[in-house]
Design a protein around this motif. Structure first.
Motif, mmCIF file in Angstrom:
data_model
loop_
_atom_site.group_PDB
_atom_site.id
_atom_site.type_symbol
_atom_site.label_atom_id
_atom_site.label_comp_id
_atom_site.label_asym_id
_atom_site.label_seq_id
_atom_site.Cartn_x
_atom_site.Cartn_y
_atom_site.Cartn_z
ATOM 1 N N ILE A 1 0.700 -1.266 -0.210
ATOM 2 C CA ILE A 1 -0.005 -0.003 0.006
ATOM 3 C C ILE A 1 1.006 1.349 0.100
ATOM 4 C CG2 ILE A 1 -1.569 1.381 1.297
ATOM 5 C CD1 ILE A 1 -2.903 -1.264 2.311
ATOM 6 N N VAL A 2 1.725 1.347 0.728
ATOM 7 C CA VAL A 2 2.751 2.352 0.724
ATOM 8 C C VAL A 2 3.524 2.526 -0.374
ATOM 9 C CG1 VAL A 2 5.001 3.218 2.038
ATOM 10 C CG2 VAL A 2 3.113 2.203 3.309
ATOM 11 N N LEU A 3 3.773 1.552 -1.316
ATOM 12 C CA LEU A 3 4.685 1.703 -2.474
ATOM 13 C C LEU A 3 3.625 1.977 -3.437
ATOM 14 C CD1 LEU A 3 6.906 1.165 -4.361
ATOM 15 C CD2 LEU A 3 6.161 -1.143 -4.390
ATOM 16 N N VAL A 4 2.451 1.392 -3.747
ATOM 17 C CA VAL A 4 1.296 2.084 -4.571
ATOM 18 C C VAL A 4 0.876 3.730 -4.242
ATOM 19 C CG1 VAL A 4 -1.126 1.817 -5.292
ATOM 20 C CG2 VAL A 4 0.433 -0.339 -4.966
ATOM 21 N N THR A 5 0.871 4.128 -2.919
ATOM 22 C CA THR A 5 0.554 5.290 -2.726
ATOM 23 C C THR A 5 1.540 6.460 -3.200
ATOM 24 O OG1 THR A 5 -0.620 4.483 -0.832
ATOM 25 C CG2 THR A 5 -0.035 6.779 -0.713
ATOM 26 N N GLU B 1 1.245 9.074 -6.033
ATOM 27 C CA GLU B 1 1.625 10.665 -5.924
ATOM 28 C C GLU B 1 2.330 10.975 -7.031
ATOM 29 O OE1 GLU B 1 3.104 10.758 -2.004
ATOM 30 O OE2 GLU B 1 1.119 10.467 -1.130
ATOM 31 N N TYR B 2 3.393 10.351 -7.352
ATOM 32 C CA TYR B 2 4.268 10.722 -8.488
ATOM 33 C C TYR B 2 3.839 10.654 -9.639
ATOM 34 C CZ TYR B 2 8.500 9.928 -5.136
ATOM 35 O OH TYR B 2 9.143 10.073 -4.029
ATOM 36 N N ALA B 3 2.775 9.790 -9.898
ATOM 37 C CA ALA B 3 2.228 9.675 -11.322
ATOM 38 C C ALA B 3 1.415 11.169 -11.515
ATOM 39 C CB ALA B 3 1.180 8.603 -11.243
ATOM 40 N N SER B 4 0.928 11.606 -10.582
ATOM 41 C CA SER B 4 0.302 12.973 -10.949
ATOM 42 C C SER B 4 1.212 14.276 -11.220
ATOM 43 C CB SER B 4 -0.371 13.561 -9.672
ATOM 44 O OG SER B 4 0.508 13.734 -8.466
ATOM 45 N N GLU B 5 2.476 13.869 -11.420
ATOM 46 C CA GLU B 5 3.499 14.797 -11.643
ATOM 47 C C GLU B 5 4.346 14.535 -12.698
ATOM 48 O OE1 GLU B 5 5.632 15.657 -8.285
ATOM 49 O OE2 GLU B 5 4.131 16.299 -7.035
ATOM 50 N N ARG B 6 4.277 13.139 -13.061
ATOM 51 C CA ARG B 6 5.192 12.586 -14.303
ATOM 52 C C ARG B 6 4.543 11.656 -14.691
ATOM 53 N NH1 ARG B 6 9.794 11.621 -9.827
ATOM 54 N NH2 ARG B 6 8.655 13.187 -8.814
ATOM 55 N N ILE C 1 9.515 3.701 -11.525
ATOM 56 C CA ILE C 1 10.900 3.486 -10.977
ATOM 57 C C ILE C 1 11.547 4.346 -9.875
ATOM 58 C CG2 ILE C 1 13.200 3.861 -11.944
ATOM 59 C CD1 ILE C 1 12.138 3.306 -14.945
ATOM 60 N N ASP C 2 10.853 5.568 -9.668
ATOM 61 C CA ASP C 2 11.020 6.517 -8.823
ATOM 62 C C ASP C 2 10.697 5.820 -7.403
ATOM 63 O OD1 ASP C 2 12.572 7.855 -10.749
ATOM 64 O OD2 ASP C 2 10.931 9.362 -10.949
ATOM 65 N N GLY C 3 9.211 5.428 -7.645
ATOM 66 C CA GLY C 3 8.593 5.072 -6.326
ATOM 67 C C GLY C 3 9.320 3.705 -5.740
ATOM 68 N N ALA C 4 9.623 2.737 -6.574
ATOM 69 C CA ALA C 4 10.200 1.652 -6.190
ATOM 70 C C ALA C 4 11.729 2.122 -5.520
ATOM 71 C CB ALA C 4 10.422 0.680 -7.342
ATOM 72 N N ALA C 5 12.231 2.885 -6.108
ATOM 73 C CA ALA C 5 13.595 3.191 -5.576
ATOM 74 C C ALA C 5 13.725 3.790 -4.400
ATOM 75 C CB ALA C 5 14.228 3.889 -6.504
ATOM 76 N N ASP C 6 12.561 4.792 -4.177
ATOM 77 C CA ASP C 6 12.310 5.600 -2.918
ATOM 78 C C ASP C 6 11.849 4.691 -1.749
ATOM 79 O OD1 ASP C 6 13.070 7.753 -4.204
ATOM 80 O OD2 ASP C 6 11.244 8.556 -4.357
ATOM 81 N N ARG C 7 11.103 3.684 -1.857
ATOM 82 C CA ARG C 7 10.485 2.773 -1.076
ATOM 83 C C ARG C 7 11.386 1.589 -0.795
ATOM 84 N NH1 ARG C 7 8.322 6.154 1.727
ATOM 85 N NH2 ARG C 7 7.683 4.438 3.049
ATOM 86 N N LEU C 8 12.597 1.540 -1.576
ATOM 87 C CA LEU C 8 13.435 0.277 -1.233
ATOM 88 C C LEU C 8 13.919 0.212 0.091
ATOM 89 C CD1 LEU C 8 15.052 -2.186 -2.203
ATOM 90 C CD2 LEU C 8 16.943 -0.289 -3.155
ATOM 91 N N ARG C 9 14.675 1.381 0.650
ATOM 92 C CA ARG C 9 15.031 1.456 1.933
ATOM 93 C C ARG C 9 13.924 1.140 3.217
ATOM 94 N NH1 ARG C 9 18.601 6.547 3.337
ATOM 95 N NH2 ARG C 9 19.647 5.450 1.695
ATOM 96 N N PRO C 10 12.793 1.929 2.896
ATOM 97 C CA PRO C 10 11.969 1.483 4.008
ATOM 98 C C PRO C 10 11.503 0.046 4.135
ATOM 99 C CG PRO C 10 11.444 3.502 3.145
ATOM 100 C CD PRO C 10 12.373 2.921 2.338
ATOM 101 N N VAL C 11 11.161 -0.469 2.871
ATOM 102 C CA VAL C 11 10.625 -1.929 2.950
ATOM 103 C C VAL C 11 11.677 -2.873 3.373
ATOM 104 C CG1 VAL C 11 9.889 -3.688 1.423
ATOM 105 C CG2 VAL C 11 9.053 -1.457 0.802
ATOM 106 N N MET C 12 13.148 -2.663 2.805
ATOM 107 C CA MET C 12 14.121 -3.547 3.320
ATOM 108 C C MET C 12 14.374 -3.375 4.974
ATOM 109 S SD MET C 12 17.161 -3.410 0.576
ATOM 110 C CE MET C 12 18.042 -4.322 1.432
ATOM 111 N N LEU D 1 3.269 -5.407 -12.062
ATOM 112 C CA LEU D 1 1.878 -5.434 -12.206
ATOM 113 C C LEU D 1 1.387 -4.034 -12.555
ATOM 114 C CD1 LEU D 1 0.695 -8.067 -9.434
ATOM 115 C CD2 LEU D 1 0.959 -8.341 -11.678
ATOM 116 N N ILE D 2 2.060 -2.897 -11.786
ATOM 117 C CA ILE D 2 1.362 -1.622 -12.140
ATOM 118 C C ILE D 2 1.651 -1.154 -13.608
ATOM 119 C CG2 ILE D 2 1.381 0.558 -11.327
ATOM 120 C CD1 ILE D 2 1.956 -0.169 -8.665
#
Length: 210
Positions: A23-27, A31-36, A43-54, A103-104
């Protein structure tokens, strides 16, 4: 390891953590999709959420890891829960960081293809409906001009008998029926020929022209 109540508890906990990370990753991607674009957002969302998920996965796994090597009697009751959480979260981290973005992206590609197909079908269906409506109108008008007039007057209309003397026979209804069928066939052939020519011209038309 047999399925027990402690295993089910571990499965529930593992499922909750994986769903929360997803849910955090999809959210973040939304949020990023509204600007780009969608793909850069993935790509940016997965890279940004990599550290919190790990970090979420590693803290849970490392915190429960000592129980895997505990040999006391009390720890044996908790081992099914610990094993489920440790191995499940390790595999779930891969799912969250790889499968969810994939999947997205797949859903985005399918939605684009579906939208393009719907627009193409909408244009084609409207043109087909207009063509069919025109053909039916012509066939009905031809039916009235031949069979309708013959039934009303008892004879084939004079312009047709003047052009085709063979229609002035003893059976005007059969003559009018033959005339109607021949004319309807010609109308259908003309419509099909026109539609085929229009399709060929549209395919040969350059993409930049309307």
């Amino acid at each position: 390891m047999p399925l027990s109540m402690f295993t089910v508890v571990g499965l529930l906990g593992m499922t909750g953590i994986i769903i929360n990370d997803s849910i955090v990753l999809v959210t973040t991607i939304d949020e990023y999709a509204s600007e780009r674009g969608v793909i850069p957002s993935i790509i940016d969302g997965a890279a940004d959420r990599l550290r919190p998920v790990m970090l979420t996965t590693l803290t849970t796994v490392l915190g429960l890891a000592p129980l895997l090597f505990e040999r006391s009697q009390q720890a044996q009751f908790l081992k099914p829960t610990v094993i489920t959480l440790v191995y499940g979260l390790g595999f779930g981290m891969v799912l969250v960081l790889l499968l969810v973005p994939s999947l997205i992206a797949i859903q985005h590609d399918i939605s684009r293809r579906t939208g393009a197909l719907r627009r193409a079908l909408a244009v084609r269906v409207s043109s087909v409906r207009m063509t069919v409506a025109g053909a039916l109108t012509a066939v009905v008008a031809w039916l009235v001009a031949t069979m309708g007039v013959t039934w009303a007057t008892g004879q084939v209309p004079h312009p047709f008998t003047q052009a085709l003397p063979m229609l002035a026979g003893p059976s005007p209804v059969m003559a009018a029926l033959g005339l109607y069928l021949a004319g309807a066939l010609l109308i259908v052939l003309a419509v099909l020929t026109g539609a085929g020519l229009a399709y060929l011209l549209r395919r040969r038309q350059p993409a930049g022209q309307p």
